[in-house]
Design an enzyme around this catalytic site. Structure first.
Site, PDB file in Angstrom:
ATOM      1  N   ILE A  76      34.178  -1.780 -41.291  1.00 30.48           N
ATOM      2  CA  ILE A  76      35.055  -2.937 -41.474  1.00 30.48           C
ATOM      3  C   ILE A  76      36.502  -2.469 -41.331  1.00 30.48           C
ATOM      4  CG2 ILE A  76      35.918  -4.625 -43.134  1.00 30.48           C
ATOM      5  CD1 ILE A  76      33.199  -5.368 -42.032  1.00 30.48           C
ATOM      6  N   LYS A  77      37.203  -3.052 -40.363  1.00 32.68           N
ATOM      7  CA  LYS A  77      38.607  -2.688 -40.137  1.00 32.68           C
ATOM      8  C   LYS A  77      39.520  -3.587 -40.953  1.00 32.68           C
ATOM      9  CE  LYS A  77      40.481  -1.379 -36.137  1.00 32.68           C
ATOM     10  NZ  LYS A  77      40.854  -1.479 -34.711  1.00 32.68           N
ATOM     11  N   LEU A  78      40.432  -2.961 -41.644  1.00 32.37           N
ATOM     12  CA  LEU A  78      41.421  -3.666 -42.456  1.00 32.37           C
ATOM     13  C   LEU A  78      42.789  -3.063 -42.193  1.00 32.37           C
ATOM     14  CD1 LEU A  78      39.245  -3.361 -45.623  1.00 32.37           C
ATOM     15  CD2 LEU A  78      40.075  -5.593 -44.872  1.00 32.37           C
ATOM     16  N   THR A  98      34.636  -3.589 -36.662  1.00 30.90           N
ATOM     17  CA  THR A  98      34.968  -5.005 -36.504  1.00 30.90           C
ATOM     18  C   THR A  98      36.041  -5.358 -37.522  1.00 30.90           C
ATOM     19  OG1 THR A  98      32.790  -5.608 -35.651  1.00 30.90           O
ATOM     20  CG2 THR A  98      34.079  -7.368 -36.655  1.00 30.90           C
TER      21      THR A  98
END
Length: 321
Positions: free
Chosen positions: A131-133, A95
């Site tokens: 966690i997508k960054l 996400t």
């Protein structure tokens, strides 16, 4: 004869790059990746009509200014898509942190922690989520902190070895080096067509993969952004590959032989280096393709996020009427 998809699964972890619930149930990937574009598309299907109603009803109970409320509802909807996907895969769902926070480490940290907390509220533990960054300097610094907190990260919009080196230095869990978007840039720049073996995106991922394996870097390499099945086949053996349903279907129908192209055993020496901020920024400055595609990718995701928030605002206004 075994399909190329099944052959690929024997040597690479196959991930679905989609929010399409039916496709995920049918194709049975290990993990799923999402982004603002994928979330927006998923929410346009009847399957998420109830989730939209629930999120809007929740939004009506929240105080604060309208923009903050619509942003919170948009977050809730992204979590709804992710939670639905978690039920279908044995592994993880990625996400994404808001693209408009790509140059703000502290805000990215706050958003990432809130995403993990929102999943926790639904009974989903952090070990099911990535966690997508964006692979900006600030995004990589946020990931470094999150990893120390036990929150695994997926660094996306990665187009260069400089970004990959910085991610390795930060000990991030996983990187998503892009393939197709690199090819797009070179085709537009040179006017040439490329075979899979000549494909600049394929060459980039192979180089990053080799660098990681040559230096025993534990960060997972997950090739992303594919334009055709040939690019996927050229990276067979990569740790993970995240693939659209259309290309997964194409591989499932092809019963030809799939040759392994990447393996840790075939690594070649590539001296380990580290990058500080000024070196990172200079290396990016010298790489026109990476600089342009990173900026373009952030803008595109931010645009889709704005579209989602606007949709939410309209739904909130209708609910209040």
């Amino acid at each position: 004869m075994t399909s190329k998809l099944d052959q690929l699964r024997e040597i690479t972890t196959v991930v679905a790059d989609t929010g399409d619930i039916e496709a995920v149930a049918r194709l049975k990937p290990v993990d799923c990746t999402t982004n603002p574009s994928i979330v927006l598309k998923a929410l346009g299907t009847p399957m998420f009509a109830d989730a939209i109603k629930e999120a809007v009803a929740w939004g009506k109970t929240q105080g604060g200014n309208p923009e903050a409320v619509s942003s919170a509802v948009a977050d809730r909807l992204a979590i709804s898509v992710g939670a639905a996907l978690v039920k279908l895969v044995p592994g993880r769902v990625s996400t994404e942190v808001d693209a408009d926070l790509s140059f703000d480490t502290e805000a990215s940290l706050a958003k990432a922690r809130s995403i993990i907390a929102a999943y926790k509220d639904r009974g989903i533990e952090r070990d099911r989520i990535l966690i997508k960054l964006a692979s900006t300097w600030e995004g990589i610094r946020a990931a470094e902190v999150l990893q120390k907190e036990g929150i695994d990260c997926n660094l996306t919009l990665l187009f260069s070895k400089a970004q990959a080196i910085a991610c390795a230095d930060a000990k991030v869990f996983l990187i998503s080096p892009f393939v197709g978007r690199i090819l797009d840039w070179y085709k537009k720049s040179t006017g040439k067509d490329y075979t899979a073996e000549e494909d600049p995106g394929v060459i980039s991922v192979r180089d990053i993969y080799n660098y990681y394996k040559a230096n025993d870097i534990k960060t997972i390499v997950m090739g992303a952004s594919f334009r055709n099945a040939g690019e996927i086949e050229a990276l067979a053996g990569c740790d993970r590959l995240t693939i659209s349903p259309a290309l997964l279907d194409e591989l499932a129908k092809d019963e030809g032989k799939l040759e392994r192209k990447l393996s840790p055993e075939s690594r070649k020496p590539d001296a380990k280096v580290s990058v500080d901020e000024k070196t990172f920024r200079w290396m990016m400055n010298e790489d026109a393709m990476a600089t342009e595609k990173l900026a373009e990718g952030i803008r595109a995701f931010a645009k889709d996020l704005t579209t989602l928030r606007t949709m939410v605002q309209k739904e909130l206004q209708l609910a209040a009427a």
